[in-house]
Design a protein around this motif. Structure first.
Motif, PDB file in Angstrom:
ATOM      1  N   TYR A 290      14.395  79.976  33.007  1.00  0.00           N
ATOM      2  CA  TYR A 290      15.824  79.830  33.281  1.00  0.00           C
ATOM      3  C   TYR A 290      16.179  80.509  34.605  1.00  0.00           C
ATOM      4  CZ  TYR A 290      20.793  80.643  33.264  1.00  0.00           C
ATOM      5  OH  TYR A 290      22.103  80.703  33.654  1.00  0.00           O
ATOM      6  N   HIS A 291      15.737  81.746  34.780  1.00  0.00           N
ATOM      7  CA  HIS A 291      16.101  82.471  35.999  1.00  0.00           C
ATOM      8  C   HIS A 291      15.512  81.822  37.241  1.00  0.00           C
ATOM      9  CE1 HIS A 291      18.394  85.553  34.076  1.00  0.00           C
ATOM     10  NE2 HIS A 291      17.420  85.785  33.212  1.00  0.00           N
ATOM     11  N   ALA A 292      14.324  81.245  37.093  1.00  0.00           N
ATOM     12  CA  ALA A 292      13.680  80.602  38.248  1.00  0.00           C
ATOM     13  C   ALA A 292      14.456  79.370  38.701  1.00  0.00           C
ATOM     14  CB  ALA A 292      12.252  80.225  37.881  1.00  0.00           C
ATOM     15  N   LEU A 293      15.142  78.726  37.765  1.00  0.00           N
ATOM     16  CA  LEU A 293      15.765  77.437  38.091  1.00  0.00           C
ATOM     17  C   LEU A 293      17.288  77.451  38.047  1.00  0.00           C
ATOM     18  CD1 LEU A 293      13.287  75.242  36.028  1.00  0.00           C
ATOM     19  CD2 LEU A 293      13.490  75.265  38.522  1.00  0.00           C
ATOM     20  N   ALA A 294      17.852  78.598  37.666  1.00  0.00           N
ATOM     21  CA  ALA A 294      19.293  78.654  37.380  1.00  0.00           C
ATOM     22  C   ALA A 294      20.167  78.111  38.507  1.00  0.00           C
ATOM     23  CB  ALA A 294      19.705  80.076  37.037  1.00  0.00           C
ATOM     24  N   ASP A 295      19.776  78.384  39.778  1.00  0.00           N
ATOM     25  CA  ASP A 295      20.641  77.954  40.888  1.00  0.00           C
ATOM     26  C   ASP A 295      20.294  76.560  41.382  1.00  0.00           C
ATOM     27  OD1 ASP A 295      21.764  80.408  40.754  1.00  0.00           O
ATOM     28  OD2 ASP A 295      20.403  81.306  42.232  1.00  0.00           O
ATOM     29  N   ARG A 296      19.297  75.964  40.770  1.00  0.00           N
ATOM     30  CA  ARG A 296      18.794  74.717  41.360  1.00  0.00           C
ATOM     31  C   ARG A 296      19.091  73.483  40.539  1.00  0.00           C
ATOM     32  NH1 ARG A 296      12.867  76.969  42.213  1.00  0.00           N
ATOM     33  NH2 ARG A 296      12.373  74.912  43.020  1.00  0.00           N
ATOM     34  N   MET A 297      19.610  73.653  39.329  1.00  0.00           N
ATOM     35  CA  MET A 297      19.864  72.467  38.511  1.00  0.00           C
ATOM     36  C   MET A 297      20.836  72.777  37.379  1.00  0.00           C
ATOM     37  SD  MET A 297      16.106  72.412  36.775  1.00  0.00           S
ATOM     38  CE  MET A 297      16.357  70.727  36.263  1.00  0.00           C
ATOM     39  N   ASP A 298      21.188  71.735  36.635  1.00  0.00           N
ATOM     40  CA  ASP A 298      22.061  71.900  35.465  1.00  0.00           C
ATOM     41  C   ASP A 298      21.194  72.397  34.311  1.00  0.00           C
ATOM     42  OD1 ASP A 298      23.689  71.625  33.269  1.00  0.00           O
ATOM     43  OD2 ASP A 298      24.608  69.758  33.968  1.00  0.00           O
ATOM     44  N   ILE A 299      21.185  73.699  34.118  1.00  0.00           N
ATOM     45  CA  ILE A 299      20.247  74.305  33.161  1.00  0.00           C
ATOM     46  C   ILE A 299      20.957  75.366  32.328  1.00  0.00           C
ATOM     47  CG2 ILE A 299      19.419  75.978  34.882  1.00  0.00           C
ATOM     48  CD1 ILE A 299      16.610  75.646  33.681  1.00  0.00           C
ATOM     49  N   GLN A 300      20.636  75.432  31.044  1.00  0.00           N
ATOM     50  CA  GLN A 300      21.238  76.458  30.178  1.00  0.00           C
ATOM     51  C   GLN A 300      20.187  77.051  29.267  1.00  0.00           C
ATOM     52  OE1 GLN A 300      24.871  75.892  27.979  1.00  0.00           O
ATOM     53  NE2 GLN A 300      25.553  74.283  29.366  1.00  0.00           N
ATOM     54  N   ARG A 301      20.422  78.290  28.855  1.00  0.00           N
ATOM     55  CA  ARG A 301      19.565  78.919  27.838  1.00  0.00           C
ATOM     56  C   ARG A 301      20.205  78.728  26.480  1.00  0.00           C
ATOM     57  NH1 ARG A 301      20.128  84.675  30.624  1.00  0.00           N
ATOM     58  NH2 ARG A 301      22.062  83.622  31.133  1.00  0.00           N
ATOM     59  N   ILE A 302      19.400  78.459  25.475  1.00  0.00           N
ATOM     60  CA  ILE A 302      19.948  78.414  24.115  1.00  0.00           C
ATOM     61  C   ILE A 302      19.036  79.197  23.166  1.00  0.00           C
ATOM     62  CG2 ILE A 302      21.191  76.237  24.407  1.00  0.00           C
ATOM     63  CD1 ILE A 302      18.919  74.788  22.982  1.00  0.00           C
ATOM     64  N   GLY A 303      19.607  79.639  22.072  1.00  0.00           N
ATOM     65  CA  GLY A 303      18.830  80.319  21.028  1.00  0.00           C
ATOM     66  C   GLY A 303      18.357  81.701  21.442  1.00  0.00           C
ATOM     67  N   ASP A 304      17.202  82.078  20.918  1.00  0.00           N
ATOM     68  CA  ASP A 304      16.678  83.434  21.113  1.00  0.00           C
ATOM     69  C   ASP A 304      16.378  83.733  22.576  1.00  0.00           C
ATOM     70  OD1 ASP A 304      16.818  84.098  18.425  1.00  0.00           O
ATOM     71  OD2 ASP A 304      14.851  83.269  17.996  1.00  0.00           O
ATOM     72  N   CYS A 305      16.146  82.698  23.359  1.00  0.00           N
ATOM     73  CA  CYS A 305      15.876  82.908  24.783  1.00  0.00           C
ATOM     74  C   CYS A 305      17.144  83.362  25.504  1.00  0.00           C
ATOM     75  CB  CYS A 305      15.316  81.608  25.326  1.00  0.00           C
ATOM     76  SG  CYS A 305      15.744  81.194  26.961  1.00  0.00           S
ATOM     77  N   ASN A 306      18.288  83.001  24.944  1.00  0.00           N
ATOM     78  CA  ASN A 306      19.567  83.452  25.499  1.00  0.00           C
ATOM     79  C   ASN A 306      19.890  84.842  24.966  1.00  0.00           C
ATOM     80  OD1 ASN A 306      21.988  83.228  26.937  1.00  0.00           O
ATOM     81  ND2 ASN A 306      23.063  82.455  25.144  1.00  0.00           N
ATOM     82  N   ALA A 307      19.829  84.987  23.647  1.00  0.00           N
ATOM     83  CA  ALA A 307      20.053  86.285  22.996  1.00  0.00           C
ATOM     84  C   ALA A 307      19.364  86.237  21.638  1.00  0.00           C
ATOM     85  CB  ALA A 307      21.545  86.552  22.835  1.00  0.00           C
ATOM     86  N   PRO A 308      18.326  87.036  21.447  1.00  0.00           N
ATOM     87  CA  PRO A 308      17.613  86.993  20.168  1.00  0.00           C
ATOM     88  C   PRO A 308      18.551  87.305  19.003  1.00  0.00           C
ATOM     89  CG  PRO A 308      16.353  88.211  21.801  1.00  0.00           C
ATOM     90  CD  PRO A 308      17.705  87.956  22.410  1.00  0.00           C
ATOM     91  N   GLY A 309      18.365  86.575  17.919  1.00  0.00           N
ATOM     92  CA  GLY A 309      19.219  86.785  16.746  1.00  0.00           C
ATOM     93  C   GLY A 309      18.546  86.227  15.517  1.00  0.00           C
ATOM     94  N   THR A 310      19.360  85.810  14.553  1.00  0.00           N
ATOM     95  CA  THR A 310      18.807  85.211  13.344  1.00  0.00           C
ATOM     96  C   THR A 310      18.450  83.753  13.617  1.00  0.00           C
ATOM     97  OG1 THR A 310      20.998  84.495  12.640  1.00  0.00           O
ATOM     98  CG2 THR A 310      20.278  86.671  11.884  1.00  0.00           C
ATOM     99  N   ILE A 311      17.763  83.140  12.667  1.00  0.00           N
ATOM    100  CA  ILE A 311      17.488  81.700  12.792  1.00  0.00           C
ATOM    101  C   ILE A 311      18.823  80.962  12.798  1.00  0.00           C
ATOM    102  CG2 ILE A 311      16.345  79.729  11.700  1.00  0.00           C
ATOM    103  CD1 ILE A 311      14.405  81.818  10.449  1.00  0.00           C
ATOM    104  N   ALA A 312      19.772  81.468  12.002  1.00  0.00           N
ATOM    105  CA  ALA A 312      21.093  80.832  11.943  1.00  0.00           C
ATOM    106  C   ALA A 312      21.770  80.839  13.315  1.00  0.00           C
ATOM    107  CB  ALA A 312      21.983  81.547  10.925  1.00  0.00           C
ATOM    108  N   THR A 313      21.642  81.940  14.059  1.00  0.00           N
ATOM    109  CA  THR A 313      22.307  81.973  15.364  1.00  0.00           C
ATOM    110  C   THR A 313      21.609  81.032  16.343  1.00  0.00           C
ATOM    111  OG1 THR A 313      21.082  83.944  16.055  1.00  0.00           O
ATOM    112  CG2 THR A 313      23.245  84.319  15.148  1.00  0.00           C
ATOM    113  N   ALA A 314      20.294  80.858  16.187  1.00  0.00           N
ATOM    114  CA  ALA A 314      19.567  79.939  17.072  1.00  0.00           C
ATOM    115  C   ALA A 314      19.978  78.491  16.791  1.00  0.00           C
ATOM    116  CB  ALA A 314      18.061  80.113  16.888  1.00  0.00           C
ATOM    117  N   VAL A 315      20.069  78.140  15.512  1.00  0.00           N
ATOM    118  CA  VAL A 315      20.467  76.771  15.150  1.00  0.00           C
ATOM    119  C   VAL A 315      21.894  76.504  15.651  1.00  0.00           C
ATOM    120  CG1 VAL A 315      21.012  75.261  13.192  1.00  0.00           C
ATOM    121  CG2 VAL A 315      18.916  76.623  13.167  1.00  0.00           C
ATOM    122  N   TYR A 316      22.757  77.475  15.423  1.00  0.00           N
ATOM    123  CA  TYR A 316      24.149  77.331  15.871  1.00  0.00           C
ATOM    124  C   TYR A 316      24.208  77.143  17.387  1.00  0.00           C
ATOM    125  CZ  TYR A 316      28.903  78.762  17.044  1.00  0.00           C
ATOM    126  OH  TYR A 316      30.172  78.812  17.562  1.00  0.00           O
TER     127      TYR A 316
END
Ligand code: ADP
Ligand code: SF4
Length: 671
Positions: A621-647
């Motif tokens: 994500y950090h390598a490409l953040a300024d170069r394209m339409d890119i987002q982090r989702i789930g534990d890669c964004n913020a580690p949490g429960t499986i429920a937070t990743a699915v959400y």
């Protein structure tokens, strides 16, 4: 596909006193973390269940009077006319789909400390009230009992006014009426002592409620089929004698068992249809319909229990949370599409934290009104953008399914040779097999979506992402357990963490086994520390579980499994060290330190497993953040429960091409 005619029996109507349930699917009362505080959210949630085919939909426990106040746990209430209007919203939504609406009238007695109302708690005798609260009940005298009956009657009439079809007299769990029923009731008057005396108040309330509202409302009794004992070996003698006394007095028996950690146990400890052995006698004692639960997700199990005369109505809380459309899917011969509950009890944590219910399997649960999310419908795509999802864990898979249903062209690239991410790994740990359902349901959905494809054994790097040329990229690469031991308590790495005997849960899940004694250091406090200790002890290691908390896996009190986790670890012989930090790791030992006194002590450790916190895998994500339409989702964004990743995956999909305003207005709030 038409349904298998064998299942027709599940769609037969059932007469319950003066009302008729349109089918046998019965959503028993269950808490939502909404209660009286969030009436619109509650109505939205219950309405979706009715829409999904549940023929009866009940509220959560509903307080009849301020002397039964469970704050900070949010119950429903029928104290006054405002409550009638608020719960009327729920009834309206349920009736809109032809279902019956039930309300569980409740008085907590000694279980309610009344922090909010400041009323004096009431009890069969003067005893400690609440959970660990330093207050006691007042022993109820005759005037109190008379008053209680008046409150119950008034609440029943309000329920009728609000339009409810089924009114409960709630005599189960650890609340007031059960306190009267139990031998621990120390009264010496006609409401204590003999079995008949202890059942007197329940009998009177059933009779009086029927008298007051029985012309239009069925009167149900929630009752425990056991009074003690272990799981499949529970003592049913006294409840049986009581049920014989009252056999055909109510219109419906809603049967539970005495141990809540068994009744709604997590799948780690309790399997489907677990109450059967304890309650199968009930129908032999009464002519009235019987409903009971058992985390039923299999239509075959439901059918068997109805055919064998164990239950008349298939009771469900969690299966209806994970899949509000379970009945409709069976009705339409789509049972393979049932989003099966995994038995994790994340849904219960909402109530326990005073926040709206959420579910690991169903990310729309609790969001029906405030976000307008529907479990089966999702808006069509807002553009022709193609989407690359890197990582096929719960976040990536959920995003793929939801985007696929919206009509986007989706590609998943997964590094491993299987999909599922952490769920694939964690479901191989002892007791967690059902967690694999998070992956399985999504794989089944993907198999029906021609616009979603996936590639396994594909470790994607920066260049490949650019080369692939998708319009949008979601990085769903998860998180790895930290090796150096930093977490909640320790802000600096543990001295000696670089040693070859230091491991993480990722190592253990990959099959690494320490050659000798192990210290598991748990500063995470959810299930992982306990389950790693259990896994290694079962593998023959001598395990010490050290944690700075005062009990193991302390967050699991919210999932109602802490007791069972600690019990199992003790039974297996795991040494539990609570109130303990990790001061250092040596070649073959670990230094434990009391968090209270600072005293240290060295214990043998050929393995030290750090269960402390996780490191997001967000380099792409950090390598490409300024170069394209890119987002982090789930534990890669913020580690949490499986429920937070699915959400997180679901939210990413819902918000794609949504108006900026919609994204910023995260949700509607109740005023
Ligand atoms: P989440 O809970 O957020 O879904 P998981 O850890 O369960 O996260 O899943 C992340 C998935 O991403 C894992 O299956 C992992 O193998 C995969 N992954 C990690 N890095 C890459 C990569 N560079 N390319 C492809 N897949 C990756
Ligand atoms: Fe089942 Fe877990 Fe969802 Fe609760 S949160 S309904 S236990 S999947």
């Amino acid at each position: 596909m038409p349904r298998d005619p064998r299942f027709d029996v599940l769609f037969e109507p059932v007469q319950i006193g003066p009302v008729t349930a349109p089918n046998r699917f019965y959503q028993v009362p269950h808490c939502t973390g909404m209660g009286y505080r969030r009436p619109e959210s509650l109505a939205g949630l219950r309405g979706v269940k009715a829409e999904g085919g549940w023929g009866t939909v009940c509220t959560e426990y509903c307080s009849i009077h301020p002397s039964s106040d469970d704050e900070p746990y949010p119950s429903a209430s029928l104290w006054d006319d405002n409550d009638v209007r608020a719960l009327g919203l729920t009834v309206e939504k349920i009736h809109a789909h032809g279902a019956l609406a039930g309300v569980e009238l409740w008085h907590g007695g000694a279980a309610s400390a009344n922090h909010y109302s400041r009323e004096v708690p009431l009890g069969t005798f003067s005893r400690p009230a609440g959970v660990w609260d330093p207050v006691q009940t007042r022993a109820m005298d005759k005037a109190d009992i008379k008053q209680l009956k008046t409150w119950h009657l008034e609440a029943a009439k309000r329920a009728q006014q609000a339009g409810f079809d089924i009114v409960y007299v709630y005599a189960a769990h650890w609340y007031l009426l059960r306190q009267f029923l139990m031998p621990s009731n120390q009264r010496s008057d006609e409401y204590g002592g003999s079995l008949e005396n202890r059942a007197r108040l329940l009998r009177e309330l059933i009779e009086e409620t029927k008298e007051a509202v029985g012309d239009t409302c069925a009167v149900a009794v929630r009752f425990s089929a056991s009074s003690g004992g272990e799981d499949d070996d529970q003592d049913t003698a006294e409840p049986r004698a009581m049920l014989e006394l009252l056999a055909d007095l109510p219109d419906l028996w809603d049967i539970t068992v005495h141990d809540y950690t068994f009744e709604m146990g997590t799948s780690r400890f309790v399997k489907e249809a677990s109450l059967e052995a304890t309650m199968s006698w009930v129908k032999g004692v009464t002519q009235k319909p019987v409903v009971s639960v058992g985390r039923f997700t299999s239509p075959e199990t439901m059918l068997r229990l109805v055919r064998q005369g164990v239950i008349d109505l298939v009771g469900a809380a969690r299966p209806s949370i994970a899949d509000p459309f379970l009945p409709q899917k069976i009705a339409e011969g789509r049972d393979d599409e049932i989003r099966e509950c995994i038995g994790c009890n994340i849904c219960y944590t909402g109530d326990q934290t005073g926040t709206p219910i959420r579910c690991t399997q169903n990310p729309t649960m609790g969001e029906e009104w405030r976000k307008g999310w529907h479990p089966e419908r999702i808006p069509a795509k807002g553009s022709d953008a193609s989407v690359l999802i890197v990582g096929g864990g719960p976040a990536g898979l959920e995003a793929a399914v939801a985007l696929g249903k919206r009509g986007y062209q989706v590609t998943i690239a997964e590094a491993r040779s299987e999909l599922g991410g952490r769920v694939a790994l964690e479901s191989s740990l002892t007791g967690l097999a059902e967690w694999g359902r998070v992956r399985d349901w999504r794989l089944n959905q993907i198999s029906k979506l021609p616009n979603v494809e996936f590639y396994l054994d594909s470790v994607v790097d920066e260049e490949q992402i650019l080369e692939f040329g998708a319009d949008r990229v979601a990085i769903a690469t998860g998180a790895k357990w930290r090796r150096e031991g930093t977490g909640r308590l320790l802000e600096e790495p543990v001295p000696g963490w670089e040693g070859s005997n230091v491991m993480t849960p990722d190592d253990i899940m990959a099959g690494v086994r320490p050659p000798g004694p192990v210290v598991v250091f748990d500063d995470d406090h959810y299930y992982m520390g306990g389950i790693i200790a259990e896994t290694l002890q079962l593998a023959g290691c001598e395990v010490t579980l050290a944690t700075p908390a005062n009990e193991v896996s302390t967050w699991t009190t919210l999932t109602e499994e802490q007791y069972r986790i600690q019990q199992r670890l003790m039974q297996l012989g795991v040494v539990l060290e609570t109130g303990i930090s990790l001061a250092g790791v040596n070649e073959a030992s670990a230094v434990l330190e009391s968090i209270y006194t600072g005293d240290t002590r060295e214990v043998a450790a050929e393995g030290v497993v750090m269960v402390t916190s996780r490191l997001p895998q967000d380099a792409l994500y950090h390598a490409l953040a300024d170069r394209m339409d890119i987002q982090r989702i789930g534990d890669c964004n913020a580690p949490g429960t499986i429920a937070t990743a699915v959400y997180s995956g679901h939210r990413y999909a819902r918000e794609m091409d949504a108006d900026q305003d919609d994204k910023e207005l995260a949700f509607q709030r109740e005023r």
